[in-house]
Design an enzyme around this catalytic site. Structure first.
Site, PDB file in Angstrom:
ATOM      1  N   GLU A 102       0.822  -1.214   0.000  1.00 25.54           N
ATOM      2  CA  GLU A 102       0.000   0.000   0.000  1.00 25.54           C
ATOM      3  C   GLU A 102       0.852   1.258   0.000  1.00 25.54           C
ATOM      4  O   GLU A 102       0.487   2.270  -0.604  1.00 25.54           O
ATOM      5  CB  GLU A 102      -0.946  -0.014   1.207  1.00 25.54           C
ATOM      6  CG  GLU A 102      -1.944  -1.161   1.208  1.00 25.54           C
ATOM      7  CD  GLU A 102      -2.835  -1.175  -0.009  1.00 25.54           C
ATOM      8  OE1 GLU A 102      -3.148  -0.086  -0.536  1.00 25.54           O
ATOM      9  OE2 GLU A 102      -3.224  -2.272  -0.453  1.00 25.54           O
ATOM     10  N   ASP A 119       3.089  -4.214  -6.036  1.00 27.27           N
ATOM     11  CA  ASP A 119       3.626  -5.512  -5.613  1.00 27.27           C
ATOM     12  C   ASP A 119       5.144  -5.517  -5.691  1.00 27.27           C
ATOM     13  O   ASP A 119       5.838  -5.931  -4.752  1.00 27.27           O
ATOM     14  CB  ASP A 119       3.076  -6.626  -6.506  1.00 27.27           C
ATOM     15  CG  ASP A 119       1.627  -6.971  -6.208  1.00 27.27           C
ATOM     16  OD1 ASP A 119       1.106  -6.512  -5.176  1.00 27.27           O
ATOM     17  OD2 ASP A 119       1.016  -7.706  -7.017  1.00 27.27           O
TER      18      ASP A 119
END
EC number: 3.4.24.84
Length: 420
Positions: free
Chosen positions: A281, A362
Site C-alpha cells: 500500500e 507488488d
C-alpha cells in the site's frame, strides 16, 4: 442547444479526451513490471493447496451470477428511465407539490430517479449477502446489513443533492457557458472527494482507532519513513463487524494520508505479512497512484460533462427522454443513463489501469522489504481468507478484475527471487 454552444463544447471534449489519453499513456506503468509468463503462473498454481483453489472457484461461481444480473438490471433500469419519458415524469411529479420549481425538480426529482435506479439492484445485493453469510465471509446479520445499505443511500443522497443543486444552479446562471463551469466543478469535486473521503465518508461505515503502541506499529511507521512516505497515523478499522476478509490500505492525500489495517488482518496474519501488505500500500502512495487516479478521474469527469453538452444538441434523444433541453431537470434520467453507459464501457480499461498500478505496488513491496518469500505466503493467506479465485478465466479477468490474479502475484515474487 445552439451551435454556438455545441461547437466549443465538442472542441473542449476532443481536447480533454486527448489529454486524458495522453495522461493515461504517460502516467500508467504499462510495461514495468512485466506480467510473469503463463508457465510461471501455472507453477505458482501448483504451489497452492488444492482446497484453497477449489474453494475460491466455488465461491466465485456462487457470486458471479448475482453480480452480472445486478449489472444488467441496473443498466436496463438506467436506460428505461433515461430513454423514455418515464424518468422525466418522475422528476415532474416530484416538483409538482412545489409548483414545478426548478430546484425542487432538480434535487428531489434527481434523487428519486437515482434511488429508483439503485433500488432495482437491491435484491441482488441481498442475494450477495446471503452467499457471503453461507460461506462465512460476512459476520453481519440482516439488521447490520440494512443499516449499511441505509448509510450508503444517505451518503449518496447528500452528495447527489449537492451535485444536482450545483449543476442546475450553473445551468440557470450561465445558460451558454454552463458546461465550462460544470466540467471544472466536476473535476474539482473528484479532487475534493479524494481529500475528504478518508475523514468524512470512511468513518460513516467503520470505526477507526489508533493502533496500540508496540513492535508492529513501530515497524509500520519505520517502513513508511524508510520509504519516504509521510503518514499521519496508523489506524485499525473494525472490519470484523461485517466481514472475515482481510486487508489494509493507505488512504488520503497529503495531510489526510494514513495507514489503515483491518482488525481481521491483525488476527489472521503474522506481523511480517501485515508489514508486507502495508509495504504494498505504501507503494501506491510512493508512486502517486492515488494522485494519478484522482487526476485521471478529474479529467474523465470533465470529459463526460463536455460530452453531455455535445449530446445536448441531439433533439431526437431529448424527445425520447421527454425533455426539452439537456439543461432541464426533466433530462436528469437521461444524464444518469449516459453516465451509466460510459461507466460500463470504460470499466475494462479502468481495471487494466488498476492492475498495472497494483503490479507496480507488488514489486515495490518486494523491493522495499527484500522478502519475496513472505510476499508469496502473504498472497496465499489473502487468497485463503478472502476465498479468491486464484486463476480466473481470462475473459472474466480482463473485464472485471482490478488486481492481478493470485497466481500472477506469486509468480512475480518467484521471478523476482530468481533475479528476473
Amino acid at each position: 442547444m445552439s451551435q454556438a454552444v455545441r461547437q466549443p463544447a465538442f472542441i473542449a471534449f476532443a481536447v480533454l479526451l486527448l489529454v486524458l489519453i495522453a495522461a493515461t499513456v504517460v502516467l500508467i506503468p504499462w510495461q514495468h513490471p512485466p506480467t510473469p509468463p503463463r508457465s510461471a503462473q501455472l507453477a505458482a498454481l501448483g504451489e497452492l493447496p488444492a482446497s484453497v483453489v477449489a474453494k475460491g472457484k466455488e465461491f466465485a461461481a456462487a457470486m458471479r451470477p448475482g453480480g452480472y444480473l445486478a449489472m444488467a438490471v441496473g443498466l436496463i433500469a438506467a436506460l428505461v428511465l433515461g430513454l423514455t419519458p418515464f424518468g422525466s415524469k418522475i422528476v415532474a411529479a416530484c416538483g409538482r407539490p412545489f409548483g414545478g420549481h426548478r430546484l425542487a425538480e432538480a434535487v428531489l426529482g434527481g434523487l428519486a430517479v437515482l434511488l429508483l435506479a439503485q433500488l432495482v439492484t437491491l435484491p441482488f445485493a441481498a442475494w450477495r449477502h446471503t452467499i457471503l453469510v453461507r460461506y462465512g465471509l460476512s459476520t453481519q446479520n440482516w439488521g447490520g446489513w440494512a443499516v449499511d445499505v441505509a448509510k450508503s443511500y444517505a451518503v449518496t443522497a447528500v452528495l447527489g443533492a449537492v451535485a444536482l443543486a450545483a449543476f442546475y444552479g450553473l445551468t440557470r446562471l450561465a445558460p451558454r457557458l454552463w458546461w465550462i463551469f460544470a466540467a471544472t466543478g466536476a473535476a474539482l469535486l473528484v479532487v475534493l472527494m479524494s481529500l475528504i473521503y478518508p475523514v468524512l465518508i470512511e468513518p460513516v461505515f467503520n470505526k477507526f482507532e489508533p493502533m496500540a503502541d508496540g513492535p508492529l506499529r513501530t515497524e509500520l511507521l519505520a517502513l513508511a519513513e524508510r520509504d519516504g512516505v509521510p503518514v499521519g497515523d496508523v489506524l485499525v478499522a473494525d472490519a470484523s463487524r461485517r466481514t472475515r476478509a482481510v486487508n489494509a490500505y493507505v488512504s488520503g492525500i497529503g495531510p489526510t494520508r494514513r495507514i489503515v489495517v483491518y482488525d481481521t488482518l491483525l488476527d489472521e496474519a503474522p506481523d511480517d505479512e501485515v508489514a508486507m501488505v502495508v509495504a504494498h500500500e505504501l507503494g501506491h502512495a510512493k508512486d502517486g497512484d492515488v494522485l494519478i487516479g484522482t487526476v485521471l478521474g478529474a479529467l474523465g469527469a470533465a470529459v463526460t460533462v463536455c460530452g453531455i453538452a455535445v449530446l445536448g444538441g441531439w433533439t431526437g434523444l431529448l424527445r425520447r427522454a421527454g425533455a426539452g433541453s439537456i439543461t432541464s431537470p426533466r433530462a436528469i434520467a437521461l444524464l444518469l443513463a449516459i453516465v451509466a453507459v460510459v461507466g460500463l464501457v470504460s470499466t475494462p480499461l479502468q481495471n487494466l489501469v488498476s492492475r498495472r498500478a497494483e503490479s507496480r505496488a507488488d514489486e515495490h513491496a518486494i523491493t522495499l522489504t527484500g522478502d519475496p518469500g513472505t510476499f508469496a505466503s502473504m498472497q496465499q493467506r489473502l487468497a485463503t481468507a478472502n476465498m479468491s479465485d486464484v486463476d480466473p478465466p481470462w475473459l472474466l479477468f480482463w473485464l472485471f478484475s482490478s488486481h492481478p490474479s493470485t497466481v500472477q502475484r506469486i509468480a512475480a515474487a518467484r521471478v523476482h527471487a530468481d533475479g528476473g
